[in-house]
Design a protein around this motif. Structure first.
Motif, mmCIF file in Angstrom:
data_model
loop_
_atom_site.group_PDB
_atom_site.id
_atom_site.type_symbol
_atom_site.label_atom_id
_atom_site.label_comp_id
_atom_site.label_asym_id
_atom_site.label_seq_id
_atom_site.Cartn_x
_atom_site.Cartn_y
_atom_site.Cartn_z
ATOM 1 N N ALA A 204 36.732 28.992 -17.373
ATOM 2 C CA ALA A 204 37.040 30.211 -16.624
ATOM 3 C C ALA A 204 35.792 30.768 -15.955
ATOM 4 C CB ALA A 204 37.661 31.248 -17.549
ATOM 5 N N ALA A 205 34.639 30.699 -16.640
ATOM 6 C CA ALA A 205 33.401 31.232 -16.073
ATOM 7 C C ALA A 205 32.962 30.434 -14.853
ATOM 8 C CB ALA A 205 32.309 31.223 -17.136
ATOM 9 N N SER A 206 33.074 29.111 -14.910
ATOM 10 C CA SER A 206 32.690 28.267 -13.774
ATOM 11 C C SER A 206 33.513 28.626 -12.542
ATOM 12 C CB SER A 206 32.894 26.790 -14.127
ATOM 13 O OG SER A 206 32.127 26.427 -15.249
ATOM 14 N N LYS A 207 34.804 28.849 -12.766
ATOM 15 C CA LYS A 207 35.676 29.208 -11.648
ATOM 16 C C LYS A 207 35.407 30.639 -11.182
ATOM 17 C CE LYS A 207 40.499 29.738 -10.265
ATOM 18 N NZ LYS A 207 41.921 29.658 -10.669
ATOM 19 N N TYR A 209 32.740 32.623 -11.294
ATOM 20 C CA TYR A 209 31.485 32.901 -10.596
ATOM 21 C C TYR A 209 31.200 31.941 -9.439
ATOM 22 C CZ TYR A 209 30.332 36.127 -14.372
ATOM 23 O OH TYR A 209 30.340 37.178 -15.254
ATOM 24 N N PHE A 210 31.607 30.682 -9.579
ATOM 25 C CA PHE A 210 31.187 29.683 -8.595
ATOM 26 C C PHE A 210 32.346 28.871 -8.010
ATOM 27 C CE2 PHE A 210 27.540 30.160 -11.563
ATOM 28 C CZ PHE A 210 26.659 30.763 -10.671
ATOM 29 N N SER A 211 33.585 29.176 -8.381
ATOM 30 C CA SER A 211 34.755 28.448 -7.872
ATOM 31 C C SER A 211 34.596 26.943 -8.035
ATOM 32 C CB SER A 211 35.005 28.791 -6.394
ATOM 33 O OG SER A 211 35.292 30.158 -6.239
ATOM 34 N N THR A 212 34.118 26.537 -9.181
ATOM 35 C CA THR A 212 33.917 25.122 -9.460
ATOM 36 C C THR A 212 34.390 24.822 -10.877
ATOM 37 O OG1 THR A 212 32.325 23.307 -9.324
ATOM 38 C CG2 THR A 212 31.557 25.332 -10.364
ATOM 39 N N SER A 213 34.244 23.574 -11.275
ATOM 40 C CA SER A 213 34.628 23.164 -12.628
ATOM 41 C C SER A 213 33.385 23.031 -13.491
ATOM 42 C CB SER A 213 35.368 21.821 -12.576
ATOM 43 O OG SER A 213 34.466 20.793 -12.191
ATOM 44 N N PRO A 214 33.527 23.071 -14.818
ATOM 45 C CA PRO A 214 32.360 22.940 -15.705
ATOM 46 C C PRO A 214 31.604 21.635 -15.493
ATOM 47 C CG PRO A 214 34.271 23.679 -16.946
ATOM 48 C CD PRO A 214 34.761 23.304 -15.589
ATOM 49 N N ALA A 215 32.316 20.584 -15.095
ATOM 50 C CA ALA A 215 31.667 19.284 -14.918
ATOM 51 C C ALA A 215 30.734 19.266 -13.715
ATOM 52 C CB ALA A 215 32.717 18.192 -14.774
ATOM 53 N N LYS A 216 30.923 20.188 -12.763
ATOM 54 C CA LYS A 216 30.152 20.162 -11.518
ATOM 55 C C LYS A 216 29.065 21.234 -11.455
ATOM 56 C CE LYS A 216 34.021 18.226 -8.879
ATOM 57 N NZ LYS A 216 34.970 18.431 -7.751
ATOM 58 N N LEU A 217 28.806 21.911 -12.553
ATOM 59 C CA LEU A 217 27.791 22.963 -12.553
ATOM 60 C C LEU A 217 26.407 22.391 -12.280
ATOM 61 C CD1 LEU A 217 28.974 25.059 -15.631
ATOM 62 C CD2 LEU A 217 28.996 25.812 -13.240
ATOM 63 N N THR A 218 25.655 23.078 -11.446
ATOM 64 C CA THR A 218 24.275 22.701 -11.153
ATOM 65 C C THR A 218 23.340 23.399 -12.132
ATOM 66 O OG1 THR A 218 23.961 24.531 -9.621
ATOM 67 C CG2 THR A 218 24.870 22.473 -8.717
#
Length: 703
Positions: A204-207, A209-218
């Motif tokens: 939920a946090a990845s989406k 704040y960054f509209s992404t998935s946990p696997a794609k976090l930089t």
């Protein structure tokens, strides 16, 4: 000897802490540093609270269209969805460990070095400033603080500032680490931690704040999120302090350098990177249905009503809604976007969204009860309406399916189906003949301003086509009121009412429910549709005839799976045979007459909506209906694959007549919805009824 003596001392100290003796808090770390008393401190795994051994799964549930891909909305109290560790970027795992518990992979649940460091710092400063909570201890605290199975007092105790709470966390952490791997504890922690802005868990946090998935976090994104868990309410960069969030990000990156997870140069680049938020909110509940699909809100609303009525999800409606919002269900609904789009287009072509008149419409699949579309010319919205307007242009009232204060609308002669079925079931054949007069005096009593014929119900035929000799075929085709009043007398009004209930008709209006319970024998006028109903009930009743007597409870889902991937039986069709198949086939045969089709025995001689059959070009049955003084007008049509019902009415003022000219527009609209929905489906015909139910004991003239 010395070790045994120290164990006893440790036990005394622990007891003192649990009793609230502050001295033991200072003594405890020293004892632990010297390796004393771990056995006395630990709790057996089997004695842990149930929530720690089997964590409560608080996850959002998602509702999809029938393609299983198009999201309608989600339901949650906490925006959370579980993800496995291998779907979380390694850099995120490294960041959270560096930020919160650098020695996570070295300790056994309690970090003795951290405890001693915190004790020394706190004693030096004279006030508690440093904690010594490991990730495992934080996980324990988060689970106990959010466990719905605990009392409010127990949940508050999980976060109170006390020695007893700290000791309890240590004991539970040690027990967990004896049974669970470090990776499993890390996975659980990342899926339960609060990251601010309403986001629980890393998915939920990845989406959020960054509209992404946990696997794609930089790296910059992971470091920012890891920094938020310390103070999520104040450091949240969306609603709180962006500068504080950046400061925490820099802190996390420094810790990652210290632990040799990233190179200093890489950390410096990440620290200088812009915040680069791409916020997105997870929709919650039916009012959050995407704007471009606003009309789906009425279906979504009815889905929540259905869910609240299912015993499988809890003992009460409130408990069932809580289950929906916490259970992590994946729900593939029965809503067909193409059919829904066609239905909405047609109803809005009849009346505009801000017109006081409405055309609630339902589309049901015979044999399953699945509801494929629910449309009405309204905005599904809680926004205020102009003064004097209750339900237009905005409403969240269930105008299509009823309930929550909506009793429905009179559907006129469409109710003649129930008299037809009751008569067929009683043994009267389709060719039962009666010379229907223009007016008929019945034995049913009538009171009040509508009383006529010396206190007896005395219906009339509005047109000459309804008068004269009729069979069930022709009387149903031309909608002869007096024929069906006579038929109801022969069969018994109570049997007509009972037939309607058997086909799922619900009496939501208090007066209707009272008559059905205590006055059905005298309720002759029921046959002419004076009871309030909804398009959904009407479509489903006619769908029962299309399915050869198999009634199915209206169903808004294709499938439901829980958060473990198991199918939930409540999502399957609930069907049973309520009418003999031959009786249902006979009723369908008669219902071909009103809509311009021809019965299997060529017994139709015209109908009230003949253009529907001519334009559709495939076998179809149905009925039209108009209430007294044109207050409402209705059309229902069925094929073996589909049932569609529309009722035009003013939901705010039953006395506001829609007018007789509305019916042809509804007939055209229903025909177009059927045509669109069946375009790619094979042409199927109704099964003919037997000659015995068509002609009784008589020998049919082959000519």
């Amino acid at each position: 000897m010395k070790r045994a003596h120290l164990d006893k001392v440790f036990t005394v100290l622990i007891a003192g802490v649990l009793a609230g003796v502050a001295l033991a808090v200072a003594a405890l770390p020293a004892a632990l540093v010297f390796g004393i008393g771990f056995g006395a401190l630990a709790t057996p795994y089997a004695e842990l609270p149930e929530s720690l051994r089997k964590p409560p799964t608080v996850e959002r549930s998602s509702l999809y269209a029938n393609d299983g891909r198009t999201l309608i909305t989600t339901f949650y109290t906490e925006d959370r969805v579980e993800v496995p560790l291998d779907r979380i970027a390694p850099v995120m795992r490294q960041a959270i460990v560096a930020a919160e518990d650098a020695r996570f992979y070295q300790h056994r649940g309690v970090d003795l070095r951290g405890v001693l460091r915190a004790l020394t710092a706190n004693q030096r400063d004279g006030a508690p400033r440093q904690g010594a909570s490991t990730l495992t201890m934080q996980y324990v605290r988060n689970v106990l603080a959010g466990d719905p199975r605990l009392t409010e007092h127990q949940r508050q105790a999980a976060t109170e500032i006390s020695a007893a709470r700290k000791i309890r966390e240590m004991r539970y952490a040690l027990a967990l680490e004896r049974e669970l791997s470090k990776d499993e504890i890390l996975r659980r922690y990342l899926n339960i931690a609060y990251f601010g802005a309403g986001a629980y868990g890393i998915a939920a946090a990845s989406k959020r704040y960054f509209s992404t998935s946990p696997a794609k976090l930089t790296l910059p994104q992971a470091a920012l999120l890891a920094g938020l868990v310390r103070s999520p309410h104040t450091d949240d960069p969306i609603n709180g302090d962006a500068d504080a969030a950046l400061s925490r990000r820099a802190y996390v990156l420094d810790r990652m350098v210290d632990s040799q997870q990233v190179a200093p140069a890489e950390a410096a680049r990440a620290s200088n990177a812009p915040l680069a938020l791409r916020p997105s909110e997870t929709p919650n509940d039916c009012t959050a249905v995407p704007k471009e699909q606003n009309d789906w809100g009425f279906f979504c609303d009815w889905f929540t009503q259905w869910w609240s009525a299912q015993p499988a999800f809890g003992a009460s409606a409130a408990e069932r809604q809580d289950t929906l919002r916490r259970g992590g269900f994946r729900i593939v609904s029965s809503l067909d976007p193409d059919i829904q789009r066609a239905a909405v287009r047609e109803v809005r072509a009849i009346y505009a969204v801000d017109d006081p008149l409405a055309v609630p419409t339902a589309v049901v699949q015979p044999g399953t009860g699945r509801v494929l579309a629910m449309a009405v010319n309204r905005n599904y919205s809680v926004a205020a309406n102009p003064p004097g307007r209750k339900n237009h242009p905005n409403t969240v009232n269930q105008l299509v399916g009823g309930g929550n204060g909506i009793a429905g609308y009179q559907a006129g002669s469409t109710f003649k189906l129930f008299a037809l079925l009751a008569a067929l079931e009683s043994g009267l054949p389709l060719d039962t003949s009666f010379d229907a007069p223009a007016r008929i005096r019945t034995r049913f009593p009538v009171e009040g301003p509508t009383a006529n014929c010396d206190g007896r119900w005395c219906p009339t035929n509005p047109t000459l086509a309804m008068d004269g000799p009729h069979t069930m075929w022709t009387a149903f085709g031309h909608s002869s009121n007096t024929y069906f009043a006579w038929l109801t007398e022969r069969v018994g009004a109570d049997r007509v009412v009972a037939m309607a209930e058997r086909l799922g008709m619900v009496f939501r209006a208090e007066q209707d429910a009272e008559l059905a319970r205590h006055g059905a024998k005298q309720w002759g006028a029921f046959t002419l549709g004076v009871s309030s109903t909804t398009p959904l009930d009407l479509a489903n009743a006619y769908a029962t005839v299309a399915a050869e007597g198999t009634w199915c409870a209206p169903l808004p889902v294709m499938s439901i799976t829980d958060n473990a991937g198991h199918e939930v039986a409540a999502g399957r069709p609930d069907c049973r045979q309520v009418i003999d198949p031959d009786v249902a086939r006979a009723a369908a045969d008669a219902a071909r007459c009103p809509v311009g089709d021809q019965s299997m025995y060529a017994a139709c001689d015209g109908g009230t909506a003949e253009e529907l059959g001519r334009r559709l070009g495939r076998p179809v049955a149905g009925k039209t209906g108009t209430s007294e003084r044109d207050g409402t007008t209705s059309v229902v049509a069925i094929t073996p694959q589909l049932a569609v019902a529309q009722i035009a009415a003013n939901p705010d003022d039953p006395q506001d007549a829609v007018g007789g000219r509305a019916q042809p527009r509804l007939v055209d609209a229903v025909g177009r919805v059927l045509d669109q929905a069946l375009r790619d489906q094979p042409v199927r015909d109704f099964v003919p009824p037997s000659e015995s139910v068509a002609f009784g004991g008589a020998i049919r003239d082959p000519n």
